[in-house]
Structures are given as C-alpha cells and as structure tokens.
Design an enzyme around this catalytic site. Structure first.
Site, PDB file in Angstrom:
ATOM      1  N   ASP A 139       0.840  -1.196   0.000  1.00  0.00           N
ATOM      2  CA  ASP A 139       0.000   0.000   0.000  1.00  0.00           C
ATOM      3  C   ASP A 139       0.876   1.248   0.000  1.00  0.00           C
ATOM      4  O   ASP A 139       2.001   1.229   0.519  1.00  0.00           O
ATOM      5  CB  ASP A 139      -0.901   0.013   1.234  1.00  0.00           C
ATOM      6  CG  ASP A 139      -1.973  -1.066   1.180  1.00  0.00           C
ATOM      7  OD1 ASP A 139      -2.350  -1.471   0.068  1.00  0.00           O
ATOM      8  OD2 ASP A 139      -2.425  -1.503   2.254  1.00  0.00           O
ATOM      9  N   TYR A 186       6.204  -8.713   8.496  1.00  0.00           N
ATOM     10  CA  TYR A 186       5.827  -7.301   8.624  1.00  0.00           C
ATOM     11  C   TYR A 186       6.014  -6.825  10.062  1.00  0.00           C
ATOM     12  O   TYR A 186       5.869  -7.592  11.020  1.00  0.00           O
ATOM     13  CB  TYR A 186       4.351  -7.099   8.267  1.00  0.00           C
ATOM     14  CG  TYR A 186       3.983  -7.395   6.847  1.00  0.00           C
ATOM     15  CD1 TYR A 186       3.989  -6.389   5.876  1.00  0.00           C
ATOM     16  CD2 TYR A 186       3.592  -8.680   6.458  1.00  0.00           C
ATOM     17  CE1 TYR A 186       3.633  -6.660   4.567  1.00  0.00           C
ATOM     18  CE2 TYR A 186       3.228  -8.959   5.147  1.00  0.00           C
ATOM     19  CZ  TYR A 186       3.256  -7.946   4.209  1.00  0.00           C
ATOM     20  OH  TYR A 186       2.902  -8.211   2.907  1.00  0.00           O
ATOM     21  N   ASP A 241      -6.603   1.809   7.639  1.00  0.00           N
ATOM     22  CA  ASP A 241      -5.295   2.404   7.870  1.00  0.00           C
ATOM     23  C   ASP A 241      -5.440   3.917   8.013  1.00  0.00           C
ATOM     24  O   ASP A 241      -6.559   4.449   8.051  1.00  0.00           O
ATOM     25  CB  ASP A 241      -4.318   2.040   6.740  1.00  0.00           C
ATOM     26  CG  ASP A 241      -4.848   2.424   5.357  1.00  0.00           C
ATOM     27  OD1 ASP A 241      -5.434   3.515   5.219  1.00  0.00           O
ATOM     28  OD2 ASP A 241      -4.683   1.639   4.401  1.00  0.00           O
ATOM     29  N   ARG A 280      -3.997  -5.202   7.621  1.00  0.00           N
ATOM     30  CA  ARG A 280      -5.035  -4.289   8.116  1.00  0.00           C
ATOM     31  C   ARG A 280      -6.167  -5.083   8.772  1.00  0.00           C
ATOM     32  O   ARG A 280      -6.643  -4.744   9.859  1.00  0.00           O
ATOM     33  CB  ARG A 280      -5.595  -3.460   6.966  1.00  0.00           C
ATOM     34  CG  ARG A 280      -4.676  -2.363   6.457  1.00  0.00           C
ATOM     35  CD  ARG A 280      -5.236  -1.731   5.197  1.00  0.00           C
ATOM     36  NE  ARG A 280      -5.198  -2.631   4.049  1.00  0.00           N
ATOM     37  CZ  ARG A 280      -6.006  -2.569   2.998  1.00  0.00           C
ATOM     38  NH1 ARG A 280      -6.950  -1.647   2.958  1.00  0.00           N
ATOM     39  NH2 ARG A 280      -5.865  -3.395   1.990  1.00  0.00           N
TER      40      ARG A 280
END
Length: 301
Positions: free
Chosen positions: A47, A75, A89, A181
């Site tokens: 993203d 991550y 987000d 997310r």
C-alpha cells in the site's frame, strides 16, 4: 510488426526499500527509469502508506516473479486501538470509536497467539480483489459494499514488539494473501476494541534478508555514478531454494530451444537450469527424469 520497447537490457532483482507515499507501480516506474530498463515489474504490492521490501524484477528476472508470489512475508505493524477507519489504515476516515480496555502484555500475547496457524480472513473492501470484474477498492470509493467470501491464510508467527496504550506494535510472518489491516482489526476485536494501522513495514520476503534492501536515494546515487547494477541480485535470487540442474553440450542446446531433456539426475519438481554461460531458464523434472522447460531466459552471455 510490434515496436521493440526502448531501454537497456538489464537483468536482476532489486530489493527496494519502498518509501511511504509511493504506490508499488510508481516505485517500479521510478526504478525502471533509474536503470533505463526495458522491462520491470514487482512481485507483490505494498500500500502507498506502507514501507519496506518490494522486490522489483528487471528484464528476464520478471520471468521468475510468478513463482515468487507464494513466498512468506514478515511485517512490522503499528495498530492504533480505539479507532477504526474506512480503509483500515491512516488513509481512511474514522468510522468507529471504542474505549480501549486496560490491557497487560500477557493478555495481549494470549490474544495474538490465537491467530497463529491457519485462519479465515474476510478481505477488506479497500483491496485489489475483484467482484464481477470490478476492483473492490473502486466499489468502496463509490460507497458500495459487497459480500466477500472468507479466505484461508496462514500466520506462521506473531509477537508483541511494544505496547503503549493505545498503540500496539507487533511483528508477523504470514503467507501470501494475508491482509495485515484486517489482522489488526481482528486482533483489536479480540481485545475488546477496534483499530486501524498507523504504520506498516515489510521487513522481508522469503528468501531475501532485510539487510539486503536498498532505498531509492541510494539507487539514485549509484545511478548517478553509473553503478546501479551493483545493487542487483541475480535473476533467480528469489528461487534460491530450487535445485540447480547443470547442462552442457547437446542437452544445453536442446533445453535452450525449449525441448525436453531426458536422464536428468534431479528430484522431481521445479528447478533452475544452468548452462556453460550461466542461467538458461526454469524447468520442471518429471518422475521419469525428464526435464521440461517452463521459462527460458534470454540473457546475453
């Protein structure tokens, strides 16, 4: 007759440390321009607000990209509890606010442990998945929401890195197709609140190491000095766990023309194929020791 795309024939994998504010496509185009490369593509998008490892395949390395999509990824995520957003987000608008209950580290660790293994995720509306030919994010921007089927993903490992109310920082290693997310939102619900991602950084894509990443500014500096190729990994670097089959003579010539080669001494499965001048391509060995070409590499040797 199609026109040959302009650019330099350069082959390799750049492990870009993508900065925030760039879409994956924008990052690829910037790298392609810095290398003056004829062809470039990435192996899995990030993203725009996210940072971290974005493997970019230049030239013939792009023929390995489809095989790298299955790789596990790690991550580092920072989730802000107490507020959820329309996008999950920081780029979305706040659509829910809930109190954050008093939470201790043991309670948070126990909650995270519930997500290890194979879990079901409902993909977010702000994603590139398609519904009746339309990307979900396009429908979401038009104010529409459609049913989405849960998808199985695997959380290989997840751990708390830091907890300072209301921000939870965690590290997760997961399979392809995992939406961090959504994971953050689901963790928050388990803890009795809601959340959105404030920061997301991809630390690595297997089999690459975090320390091998390079930033855009560093690539630009190397390009200014004409040394940008020094930052490239070999074209097959993302397939380092594949066995290597070495060919020579007639066998090398046959494979180079896309013909099968018999009597190969390698276990059945996908392999990297090398000849006298380097990487010839990717192949598959059958149970009866027949090597079949899957991708041929047009790399000048």
């Amino acid at each position: 007759m199609s026109r040959r795309r302009k650019g330099r024939d350069v082959h390799g994998v750049l492990l870009l440390d993508k900065p925030a504010g760039y879409s994956s496509s924008q990052a690829v185009q910037k790298v392609r321009w810095l290398y003056q490369a004829r062809k470039a593509g990435h192996t899995g998008s990030l993203d725009p607000f996210a940072t971290g490892m974005l493997p970019i395949c230049l030239g013939e390395a792009s023929k390995t990209a489809a095989f790298m999509l299955e790789a596990s990824k790690t991550y580092l995520a920072r989730a802000a509890l107490g507020q959820s957003t329309t996008t999950g987000d920081i780029e979305g608008e706040i659509d829910e606010q809930l109190p954050v209950p008093p939470l201790g580290l043991d309670e948070i660790r126990a909650a995270l442990a519930r997500f290890e293994g194979t879990i079901e995720q409902i993909p977010p509306m702000y994603s590139a998945l398609k519904h009746e030919g339309q990307p979900l994010y396009r429908l979401a921007r038009a104010g529409k929401e459609v049913p989405r089927e849960p998808r199985s993903v695997t959380i290989h490992a997840i751990e708390v890195v830091d907890w300072e109310t209301p921000v939870l920082t965690f590290r997760v290693t997961c399979s392809k197709g995992t939406y961090i997310r959504t994971l953050a939102e689901d963790i928050a619900r388990t803890l009795g609140s809601c959340a959105h991602l404030g920061e997301l950084r991809r630390l690595n894509v297997e089999p690459f190491r975090e320390s091998d990443m390079i930033g855009l500014d560093e690539v630009a500096a190397l390009a200014e000095a004409g040394r940008q190729d020094e930052a490239l990994q070999p074209p097959d670097a993302g397939l380092a766990d594949w066995p290597v089959v070495a060919l020579e003579g007639l066998a090398e010539e046959r494979f180079g023309h896309g013909n099968p080669v018999d009597g190969v001494s390698a276990p059945p499965g996908l392999v990297r194929v090398y000849g006298s001048g380097g990487l010839l391509g990717l192949g598959e060995v059958t149970a009866d020791k027949l090597l079949k070409a899957k991708r041929l590499m047009n790399i000048a040797r």
